[in-house]
Motif scaffolding. Structure first.
Motif, PDB file in Angstrom:
ATOM      1  N   LYS A   1      -7.609  -3.029   2.183  1.00 32.15           N
ATOM      2  CA  LYS A   1      -7.341  -3.642   0.885  1.00 32.15           C
ATOM      3  C   LYS A   1      -5.946  -4.246   0.838  1.00 32.15           C
ATOM      4  O   LYS A   1      -5.712  -5.281   0.226  1.00 32.15           O
ATOM      5  N   GLN A   2      -5.011  -3.547   1.500  1.00 26.20           N
ATOM      6  CA  GLN A   2      -3.621  -3.976   1.401  1.00 26.20           C
ATOM      7  C   GLN A   2      -3.312  -5.181   2.271  1.00 26.20           C
ATOM      8  O   GLN A   2      -2.241  -5.760   2.174  1.00 26.20           O
TER       9      GLN A   2
ATOM     10  N   ARG B   1       4.670  -2.262   1.363  1.00 27.11           N
ATOM     11  CA  ARG B   1       5.369  -2.755   0.178  1.00 27.11           C
ATOM     12  C   ARG B   1       6.735  -2.094   0.157  1.00 27.11           C
ATOM     13  O   ARG B   1       6.860  -0.885   0.074  1.00 27.11           O
TER      14      ARG B   1
ATOM     15  N   SER C   1      10.256  -1.461  -1.678  1.00 23.49           N
ATOM     16  CA  SER C   1      10.866  -1.533  -3.003  1.00 23.49           C
ATOM     17  C   SER C   1      11.963  -0.484  -3.070  1.00 23.49           C
ATOM     18  O   SER C   1      11.931   0.509  -2.344  1.00 23.49           O
TER      19      SER C   1
ATOM     20  N   PRO D   1      10.811   4.255  -6.568  1.00 27.33           N
ATOM     21  CA  PRO D   1       9.413   4.694  -6.553  1.00 27.33           C
ATOM     22  C   PRO D   1       8.634   4.055  -7.699  1.00 27.33           C
ATOM     23  O   PRO D   1       9.222   3.586  -8.675  1.00 27.33           O
TER      24      PRO D   1
ATOM     25  N   LEU E   1       5.151   7.633 -10.447  1.00 27.61           N
ATOM     26  CA  LEU E   1       5.784   8.742  -9.745  1.00 27.61           C
ATOM     27  C   LEU E   1       7.075   9.143 -10.440  1.00 27.61           C
ATOM     28  O   LEU E   1       7.392  10.318 -10.551  1.00 27.61           O
TER      29      LEU E   1
ATOM     30  N   VAL F   1       0.448  10.336  -1.447  1.00 30.40           N
ATOM     31  CA  VAL F   1       1.525   9.493  -1.995  1.00 30.40           C
ATOM     32  C   VAL F   1       0.958   8.421  -2.915  1.00 30.40           C
ATOM     33  O   VAL F   1       1.715   7.667  -3.533  1.00 30.40           O
TER      34      VAL F   1
ATOM     35  N   VAL G   1      -1.079   7.802  -6.312  1.00 30.98           N
ATOM     36  CA  VAL G   1      -1.501   8.510  -7.525  1.00 30.98           C
ATOM     37  C   VAL G   1      -3.018   8.464  -7.656  1.00 30.98           C
ATOM     38  O   VAL G   1      -3.665   9.485  -7.912  1.00 30.98           O
TER      39      VAL G   1
ATOM     40  N   THR H   1      -1.811  14.704 -10.073  1.00 34.11           N
ATOM     41  CA  THR H   1      -0.924  13.625  -9.645  1.00 34.11           C
ATOM     42  C   THR H   1      -0.088  14.146  -8.475  1.00 34.11           C
ATOM     43  O   THR H   1      -0.009  15.364  -8.248  1.00 34.11           O
TER      44      THR H   1
ATOM     45  N   PHE I   1      -0.174   5.377   4.835  1.00 34.06           N
ATOM     46  CA  PHE I   1      -0.159   4.038   5.435  1.00 34.06           C
ATOM     47  C   PHE I   1      -1.048   3.050   4.679  1.00 34.06           C
ATOM     48  O   PHE I   1      -1.337   1.965   5.169  1.00 34.06           O
ATOM     49  N   GLY I   2      -1.464   3.438   3.502  1.00 32.40           N
ATOM     50  CA  GLY I   2      -2.332   2.586   2.712  1.00 32.40           C
ATOM     51  C   GLY I   2      -3.399   3.430   2.044  1.00 32.40           C
ATOM     52  O   GLY I   2      -3.701   4.539   2.481  1.00 32.40           O
ATOM     53  N   CYS I   3      -3.928   2.895   0.974  1.00 34.50           N
ATOM     54  CA  CYS I   3      -4.900   3.652   0.170  1.00 34.50           C
ATOM     55  C   CYS I   3      -6.027   2.715  -0.221  1.00 34.50           C
ATOM     56  O   CYS I   3      -5.796   1.608  -0.693  1.00 34.50           O
ATOM     57  N   THR I   4      -7.261   3.172  -0.036  1.00 36.48           N
ATOM     58  CA  THR I   4      -8.388   2.304  -0.370  1.00 36.48           C
ATOM     59  C   THR I   4      -8.468   2.040  -1.876  1.00 36.48           C
ATOM     60  O   THR I   4      -9.056   1.065  -2.299  1.00 36.48           O
ATOM     61  N   LEU I   5      -7.885   2.919  -2.667  1.00 43.68           N
ATOM     62  CA  LEU I   5      -7.901   2.727  -4.113  1.00 43.68           C
ATOM     63  C   LEU I   5      -6.714   1.873  -4.570  1.00 43.68           C
ATOM     64  O   LEU I   5      -6.849   0.953  -5.358  1.00 43.68           O
ATOM     65  N   GLN I   6      -5.546   2.208  -4.042  1.00 44.05           N
ATOM     66  CA  GLN I   6      -4.319   1.599  -4.541  1.00 44.05           C
ATOM     67  C   GLN I   6      -3.880   0.392  -3.723  1.00 44.05           C
ATOM     68  O   GLN I   6      -3.126  -0.453  -4.203  1.00 44.05           O
ATOM     69  N   GLY I   7      -4.320   0.307  -2.460  1.00 42.68           N
ATOM     70  CA  GLY I   7      -3.794  -0.724  -1.560  1.00 42.68           C
ATOM     71  C   GLY I   7      -2.528  -0.215  -0.899  1.00 42.68           C
ATOM     72  O   GLY I   7      -2.425   0.981  -0.598  1.00 42.68           O
ATOM     73  N   ALA I   8      -1.570  -1.125  -0.688  1.00 44.76           N
ATOM     74  CA  ALA I   8      -0.339  -0.732  -0.006  1.00 44.76           C
ATOM     75  C   ALA I   8       0.426   0.303  -0.831  1.00 44.76           C
ATOM     76  O   ALA I   8       0.365   0.319  -2.050  1.00 44.76           O
ATOM     77  N   VAL I   9       1.116   1.190  -0.141  1.00 47.61           N
ATOM     78  CA  VAL I   9       1.905   2.224  -0.798  1.00 47.61           C
ATOM     79  C   VAL I   9       3.387   1.871  -0.630  1.00 47.61           C
ATOM     80  O   VAL I   9       3.843   1.657   0.490  1.00 47.61           O
ATOM     81  N   PRO I  10       4.124   1.781  -1.726  1.00 46.25           N
ATOM     82  CA  PRO I  10       5.541   1.411  -1.596  1.00 46.25           C
ATOM     83  C   PRO I  10       6.311   2.441  -0.764  1.00 46.25           C
ATOM     84  O   PRO I  10       6.095   3.646  -0.895  1.00 46.25           O
TER      85      PRO I  10
ATOM     86  N   ASP J   1       7.893   5.226  -2.673  1.00 46.77           N
ATOM     87  CA  ASP J   1       7.006   6.327  -3.067  1.00 46.77           C
ATOM     88  C   ASP J   1       6.884   7.350  -1.934  1.00 46.77           C
ATOM     89  O   ASP J   1       6.904   8.567  -2.164  1.00 46.77           O
TER      90      ASP J   1
ATOM     91  N   GLU K   1      -5.727   2.904   7.868  1.00 43.54           N
ATOM     92  CA  GLU K   1      -5.157   1.574   7.639  1.00 43.54           C
ATOM     93  C   GLU K   1      -3.835   1.362   8.367  1.00 43.54           C
ATOM     94  O   GLU K   1      -3.233   0.294   8.266  1.00 43.54           O
TER      95      GLU K   1
END
Lengths: 338, 338
Positions: A307-308, A317, A319, A322, A326, B105, B107, B117, B153-162, B165, B189
């Motif tokens: 997805k990403q 990403r 930044s 956080p 979070l 990482v 949410v 969370t 390294f990525g989330c199928t729900l959220q996409g890229a993870v900052p 975070d 991912e």
């Protein structure tokens, strides 16, 4: 697009290495469709045929016609594999831009594959060099001659290949006039640390003439080996759409590194392949239609893009702070030791 | 055997991550047989169960019995996954040596996976730390608490993870008392350059507490990612026999990195895993028998060991001189430019 990305050349070799390793014969029309689809996806380097007697490899009987179609694209670099002088003449007549001659570093494999010892193959290679140079002198355009060193990382017949043999053959190939040295893991035995060592070894004798790596994914290390080669400065790799290949006589054998998975890895690392991964994935339809029932491999084709993943963008990403969710959670959870 | 080889710990997680990701339930007896076969192959680190309500994960209903069997081997390090305080108590009661708590990482993933969370999960983690410390004070033996950071390294729900975070959660986990930080590519991912960056990022905040990596092979990059982690000093990896895993609800999903293929790569690079690759391959028979029809993955299982491969030996032959056959051929071929 980020123009500072470093270029990596991916050469589609499925039309040669892939097709010659399966029992079935793809029609010339289907080969044209494959070339069209690969070109549309951005592939600009293809090894499309080998010039060998049709009775030995009926899959390659239409080599001249396939080269002619590939040559209809002005900016497509067209390579053919050639085992002997006669094949080289046919390849030149057909108008290829690059000729790869397979020179095995294993005596047993060389004799089995081209009925010549490595040294005899070096002689044939030197003769190809002369042929090409004569053609150029006579006004033909420059054709690149590639020494495709095979069984470099091990041989199913011989076992391990001594480093000194690899160095000796690489040196002889350079002296015989190779424009490019390519290293082939013909039988899929390469392992990461070995790849680094062999690249250093061959670079010692061949310098920048060493340019290209050809991995098979027989033991799942194709991409790990590619990574090591990248770290050692290699920027040209062969690959096969859908990992087409294997061997008609060995059910367990697997083909070249999968083009789609390789391009995905390179993309994710910020390299510029010029290839559109989505279109490349779509081009598998040509194979599915032309070779019904033939196994098509590929992780990316099965799992899809993450997805990403955005073409040409890093898969992360960055930044300074956080995410708000979070931050909020943390501030509302004073019981967490800070 | 070469005693100077550097040790790499491979933790077999198929009994937990593999089995919980397939729809079928393996019997307790078969789990015992798997543990026996893995132990016989030299595996000394296994994650054998998760302590969760049986109605949520019926595959793990026998967690205590499975841990009890694993504990019958004195030198086997036994890990269990635990999502909450109640599970931690059960794991301690069962006698595990290591507890992994999954702290996402992302949410979105965290809430979907553990209904907490990330910050709430950090709270639960701190409570587990207290529980373990109380048990140790009361005379229990030392149990290691691992923060298993997931979807790093990525989330199928959220996409890229900052990145921020990841750093925030890693810092909070260390402050909450993690003995070990493990990074998990939960959704497969991760890509090579990203792996290096994330390891550096987490090491900046967690130092040597960062010790372990958990890759899935969803996009064919499991071993390439492992290679990068090795290059960044990581010496502990999770893997699953026959790549068991995937997801009952996602046909394209794939499991953890394949244990056999990982051990083969590590062996070939000169690392000491303590695992006998031939016995490990043979142990797949337990899965074939216990889970008939379940797909068993693995390159090595299909292709076999290369002829040149000798356990504990480098896959190359170093010698000062080329083989006699090559020397002879060269001397008899004066037409080759020297």
């Amino acid at each position: 697009m980020n123009d500072t990305r470093e270029r990596v050349v991916v050469t589609e070799v499925g039309l040669r290495d892939g097709l010659q390793s399966i029992a079935r014969i793809m029609s010339t029309d289907d080969k044209r469709r494959w070339i069209d689809a690969a070109y549309a996806a951005g592939v600009r380097h293809m090894e499309v045929a080998s010039f060998v007697p049709a009775k030995l490899l009926p899959q390659m009987a239409d080599a001249a016609a396939v080269v002619a179609h590939a040559r209809s694209y002005d900016d497509l670099s067209v390579t053919a594999l050639v085992p002997n002088l006669k094949g080289a003449q046919h390849a030149l007549d057909a108008g290829v831009e690059r000729i790869v001659a397979p020179i095995s570093v294993s005596v047993a494999h060389s004799v089995a594959n081209v009925r010549k010892t490595p040294a005899e193959m070096i002689d044939a290679f030197a003769a190809m060099r002369e042929l090409i140079d004569r053609a150029t002198s006579a006004g033909g355009r420059r054709v690149e001659l590639i020494a495709g060193l095979s069984t470099v990382f091990g041989c199913t017949l011989q076992g391990a290949v001594p480093y000194a043999d690899i160095a000796a053959i690489a040196r002889a190939a350079v002296q015989a006039g190779a424009d490019v040295i390519a290293l082939g893991d013909t039988t899929g035995e390469a392992t990461p640390r070995q790849v680094g060592k062999v690249i250093e070894l061959v670079r010692d004798v061949a310098g920048d003439t060493l340019r290209s790596l050809h991995f098979h994914d027989t033991r799942g290390l194709g991409l790990a080996n590619t990574l090591v080669a990248l770290q050692h400065g290699i920027r040209e790799f062969d690959a096969s759409l859908a990992g087409l290949g294997g061997c008609p006589h060995a059910p367990g054998a697997t083909g070249n590194v999968n083009t789609e998975d390789l391009v995905f890895m390179l993309d994710s690392m910020g390299y510029d392949t010029g290839i559109d991964i989505t279109r490349l994935l779509a081009s598998r339809a040509v194979l599915a239609q032309a070779l019904p029932g033939e196994p098509l491999y590929g992780y990316l084709a099965r799992a899809g893009l993450p997805k990403q993943f955005a073409h040409g963008q890093p898969a992360v990403r960055e930044s300074a702070e956080p995410s708000e969710s979070l931050r909020y959670s943390h501030s509302s959870a004073p019981q967490v030791p800070q």
